[in-house]
Design a protein around this motif. Sequence first.
Motif, short mmCIF file in Angstrom:
data_model
loop_
_atom_site.label_atom_id
_atom_site.label_comp_id
_atom_site.label_asym_id
_atom_site.label_seq_id
_atom_site.Cartn_x
_atom_site.Cartn_y
_atom_site.Cartn_z
N TRP A 40 15.16 -41.98 8.81
CA TRP A 40 16.63 -42.23 8.66
C TRP A 40 16.93 -43.58 9.54
CZ3 TRP A 40 18.04 -38.99 4.79
CH2 TRP A 40 19.32 -38.99 4.25
N PRO A 41 17.68 -44.53 8.95
CA PRO A 41 17.92 -45.59 10.03
C PRO A 41 19.42 -45.25 10.60
CG PRO A 41 18.12 -46.31 7.66
CD PRO A 41 17.72 -44.83 7.59
N ALA A 42 19.20 -45.66 12.04
CA ALA A 42 20.47 -45.46 12.66
C ALA A 42 21.71 -45.99 12.32
CB ALA A 42 20.12 -45.74 14.17
N SER A 43 21.25 -47.11 11.43
CA SER A 43 22.53 -47.89 10.87
C SER A 43 23.26 -47.07 9.84
CB SER A 43 21.91 -49.09 10.19
OG SER A 43 21.29 -48.90 9.22
N GLY A 44 22.78 -46.06 9.21
CA GLY A 44 23.19 -45.44 8.02
C GLY A 44 23.06 -46.09 6.68
N GLU A 45 22.13 -47.10 6.79
CA GLU A 45 21.96 -47.72 5.69
C GLU A 45 21.20 -47.11 4.50
OE1 GLU A 45 21.02 -51.40 7.03
OE2 GLU A 45 23.15 -52.39 6.37
N VAL A 46 21.72 -45.96 4.20
CA VAL A 46 20.94 -45.01 3.08
C VAL A 46 21.66 -44.96 1.87
CG1 VAL A 46 20.17 -42.72 3.07
CG2 VAL A 46 19.97 -43.83 5.25
N VAL A 47 20.91 -45.04 0.92
CA VAL A 47 21.18 -45.05 -0.62
C VAL A 47 20.64 -43.62 -1.08
CG1 VAL A 47 21.23 -45.86 -2.95
CG2 VAL A 47 21.49 -47.41 -0.93
N VAL A 48 21.21 -42.77 -1.51
CA VAL A 48 20.73 -41.59 -2.20
C VAL A 48 20.96 -41.61 -3.79
CG1 VAL A 48 20.81 -38.89 -2.35
CG2 VAL A 48 21.61 -40.07 -0.27
N LEU A 49 19.78 -41.48 -4.38
CA LEU A 49 19.62 -41.44 -5.91
C LEU A 49 19.62 -40.37 -6.41
CD1 LEU A 49 19.31 -43.07 -8.59
CD2 LEU A 49 16.70 -43.44 -7.82
N THR A 50 20.41 -39.72 -7.07
CA THR A 50 20.47 -38.64 -7.52
C THR A 50 20.44 -38.21 -9.13
OG1 THR A 50 22.85 -38.03 -7.77
CG2 THR A 50 21.99 -37.70 -5.71
N GLY A 108 16.51 -34.70 -6.95
CA GLY A 108 16.60 -34.25 -8.04
C GLY A 108 16.50 -35.27 -9.60
N THR A 109 15.71 -35.94 -9.25
CA THR A 109 15.44 -36.66 -10.44
C THR A 109 13.92 -37.47 -10.52
OG1 THR A 109 15.82 -38.94 -11.63
CG2 THR A 109 16.23 -38.79 -9.41
N ALA A 110 13.20 -37.34 -11.60
CA ALA A 110 11.81 -37.56 -11.72
C ALA A 110 11.60 -39.19 -11.88
CB ALA A 110 11.41 -36.86 -13.10
N CYS A 111 12.75 -40.06 -11.76
CA CYS A 111 12.99 -41.45 -11.86
C CYS A 111 12.11 -41.97 -13.15
CB CYS A 111 12.20 -42.01 -10.56
SG CYS A 111 13.41 -41.74 -9.11
N ALA A 163 17.33 -46.44 -13.03
CA ALA A 163 17.14 -45.50 -11.89
C ALA A 163 15.93 -45.73 -11.19
CB ALA A 163 17.26 -44.16 -12.15
N SER A 164 14.66 -45.60 -11.83
CA SER A 164 13.52 -45.88 -11.50
C SER A 164 13.16 -47.21 -10.68
CB SER A 164 12.43 -45.76 -12.64
OG SER A 164 12.64 -46.65 -13.65
N SER A 165 13.73 -48.00 -11.03
CA SER A 165 13.59 -49.49 -10.36
C SER A 165 14.06 -49.53 -8.83
CB SER A 165 13.92 -50.78 -11.16
OG SER A 165 15.32 -50.45 -11.52
N LEU A 166 15.17 -48.87 -8.69
CA LEU A 166 15.88 -48.90 -7.54
C LEU A 166 14.90 -48.72 -6.35
CD1 LEU A 166 19.46 -47.45 -8.18
CD2 LEU A 166 18.95 -49.86 -8.00
N PRO A 167 14.27 -47.55 -6.41
CA PRO A 167 13.39 -47.46 -4.96
C PRO A 167 12.29 -48.39 -4.76
CG PRO A 167 13.55 -45.43 -6.38
CD PRO A 167 14.17 -46.53 -7.12
N LEU A 168 11.87 -48.93 -5.86
CA LEU A 168 10.89 -50.09 -5.92
C LEU A 168 11.54 -51.24 -5.27
CD1 LEU A 168 9.71 -49.86 -9.66
CD2 LEU A 168 8.42 -49.13 -7.20
N ILE A 208 9.79 -30.67 -8.45
CA ILE A 208 8.48 -31.18 -8.88
C ILE A 208 8.48 -32.78 -8.61
CG2 ILE A 208 7.05 -31.64 -10.97
CD1 ILE A 208 8.78 -29.40 -12.13
N PRO A 209 7.19 -32.94 -7.66
CA PRO A 209 7.16 -34.58 -7.44
C PRO A 209 7.38 -35.33 -8.57
CG PRO A 209 5.52 -32.94 -6.34
CD PRO A 209 6.16 -32.20 -7.44
N GLY A 210 8.25 -36.33 -8.63
CA GLY A 210 8.52 -37.15 -9.78
C GLY A 210 7.56 -38.56 -9.77
N ARG A 211 7.91 -39.33 -10.72
CA ARG A 211 7.07 -40.50 -11.07
C ARG A 211 6.49 -41.31 -9.95
NH1 ARG A 211 7.15 -42.28 -16.34
NH2 ARG A 211 5.98 -43.97 -15.61
#
Length: 250
Positions: free
Chosen positions: A12-22, A190-193, A198-203, A218-221
Motif C-alpha cells: 500500500w503506497p503511503a500516498s494513497g494512490e490506490v485504485v480498487v477495481l471491483t 471480486g472480478t476475474a478480469c 477491466a482486464s487491461s487496467l492492472p496491466l 477464485i484466483p482470476g485471469r
Amino acid sequence: MTDALERIAQLWPASGEVVVLTGAGISVASGIPDFRSPGGLWSRYDPMQVATTDALENNPAEVWRFLMDAVRVMSSAAPNPAHKALARLEQAGLVQAIVTQNIDGLHQRAGSKNVVEFHGSMASYRCNACSAPHDAEAAKAITAATAPWRCACGGVVRPDIVFFGEPIPLDALNKSGQLACGAGLTLIVGTACEVAPASSLPLLTKQYGGKVAEINLIPGRLAHMCDASLTAKAEDALPALADMLLERRN
Ligand SMILES: [Zn+2]
C-alpha cells in the motif's frame, strides 16, 4: 488470511494512490448474485434477447421484463462490509478511486465518492430516443401491465447502463486509464478480469511501475501477475484489511 493481508498492506503506497477495481463478487453478499452464476439474471434471461441495443428497439417488452427483475434485485440490496470498508479507506485518504463493473450503485450508497462506473448504473434513467432524463424511483412502479416504460415522446425509457453493443462511456475509459497509470497499487476485488477494459487496467498499472494485488474467492485471469493475492470473500477480507491499514497509520 493474515499473512496474505499483511503482504497486500505492505504494497500500500503511503500516498494513497490506490485504485480498487471491483466486480460482481463484491456485491454477492449484498444479495446480488453474479449475473453469470446459477441464480444470476443470465440464468433466467438470454442477454442477447434483453440487454442489447437491438432488443431495446425491437422487443422493449422483453427488455422491460428483464429490467423489472433487475430493479427488484437491486432495490432490495444494501451495501455490505466490503463496500463499507472501501468507503472508510477512501475517507482516510488511503484509496483514491474505485473503478467498478457493477451497475448496482452500492459503492456510492456505502459512502464512496470517487467511483468510475464502467457499465453505467441503474440509479438513473433516460429515454432511448430523445435522451430526456426520467426518475429512477418511477422504475420501481413499472409492472407487467404498464411495461415497457415509455417517454412522452414514445421512446422506450432505459437505465443508464451499458447494453451489449454500446461502447463503454468514454469518460469512464479515460478516467480509469489515467487512474491505473498513476496508481502505486491497483487492487482487484471480486472480478476475474476476464473482459476488457477491466482486464487491461492492472496491466497499465504494472507498465507504469505500480503493483497489483487481488482479493478473489477464485484466483482470476491476472493471478499470475499479482504481487500479492488473497483467496477470500471480499466481505471478510476488506474490513480486516481496512482495520490493518488504519491501525498502521495511527
Ligand atoms: Zn423521449
